[in-house]
Design a protein around this motif. Sequence first.
Motif, mmCIF file in Angstrom:
data_model
loop_
_atom_site.group_PDB
_atom_site.id
_atom_site.type_symbol
_atom_site.label_atom_id
_atom_site.label_comp_id
_atom_site.label_asym_id
_atom_site.label_seq_id
_atom_site.Cartn_x
_atom_site.Cartn_y
_atom_site.Cartn_z
ATOM 1 N N SER A 87 0.847 -1.190 0.000
ATOM 2 C CA SER A 87 0.000 0.000 0.000
ATOM 3 C C SER A 87 0.885 1.243 0.000
ATOM 4 O O SER A 87 1.226 1.770 1.064
ATOM 5 C CB SER A 87 -0.919 -0.004 1.226
ATOM 6 N N PRO A 88 1.261 1.731 -1.186
ATOM 7 C CA PRO A 88 2.121 2.914 -1.251
ATOM 8 C C PRO A 88 1.540 4.118 -0.512
ATOM 9 O O PRO A 88 2.281 4.892 0.077
ATOM 10 C CB PRO A 88 2.231 3.196 -2.756
ATOM 11 N N MET A 89 0.224 4.245 -0.523
ATOM 12 C CA MET A 89 -0.412 5.373 0.169
ATOM 13 C C MET A 89 -0.157 5.329 1.678
ATOM 14 O O MET A 89 -0.117 6.361 2.343
ATOM 15 C CB MET A 89 -1.918 5.385 -0.094
ATOM 16 N N ASP A 90 0.004 4.112 2.215
ATOM 17 C CA ASP A 90 0.265 3.947 3.638
ATOM 18 C C ASP A 90 1.749 3.724 3.927
ATOM 19 O O ASP A 90 2.126 3.412 5.061
ATOM 20 C CB ASP A 90 -0.547 2.770 4.185
ATOM 21 N N GLY A 91 2.573 3.813 2.896
ATOM 22 C CA GLY A 91 4.012 3.638 3.078
ATOM 23 C C GLY A 91 4.429 2.188 3.257
ATOM 24 O O GLY A 91 5.490 1.916 3.819
ATOM 25 N N VAL A 92 3.612 1.246 2.778
ATOM 26 C CA VAL A 92 3.931 -0.179 2.910
ATOM 27 C C VAL A 92 4.378 -0.713 1.553
ATOM 28 O O VAL A 92 3.609 -0.716 0.585
ATOM 29 C CB VAL A 92 2.710 -0.992 3.411
#
Length: 182
Positions: A87-92
């Motif tokens: 999840s790029p939006m969550d930095g994962v």
Amino acid sequence: MRLALHLLQQDEETVERLTDAINAMKRSVKYCSICNNISDRQVCDICSDNKRDRSTICVVQDIRDVIAIENTSQYKGMYHVLGGVISPMDGVGPSDLEIASLVERVNHDTVTEVIMALNPTVEGDTTNFFIYKQLKNNSVIISTIARGVAVGDELEYADEITLGRSILNRVSYENSLKQNHI
């Protein structure tokens, strides 16, 4: 908030017993060294069970998914808990998950099938695709759980994506009768 209010109403001994129990749980619960499930030992009960099918690994996002699948009593293979989804939006990113250890298991164990059982979300599909790219050159079957309209649902209330996938992933009526033991 409710828990805090409840604890404020309890006597000190009760709160201390709860605190001790939480601390003991935190000290004794570990992640399985094979599949990343929770356990009070280094290897969880599922990975320790010699009756399980070791040739199949079901990849899930978290421990709740293991519990949900186990509650069906339909799956007798092994698991691999990723600890989340990309999840790029969550930095994962991929390195934040247990993907490398999955690839290692597939490369060194006698695995013949990897079942992708991640949630049907953009993040789940992204993670499925990333893992597929990591494993596609192995001689392992990569499958995903079926997606579609749930038993008991009405078509008019199903969203378009779910209904569309149900149409695309349809099965023969005879096979559905066999699967449902009719």
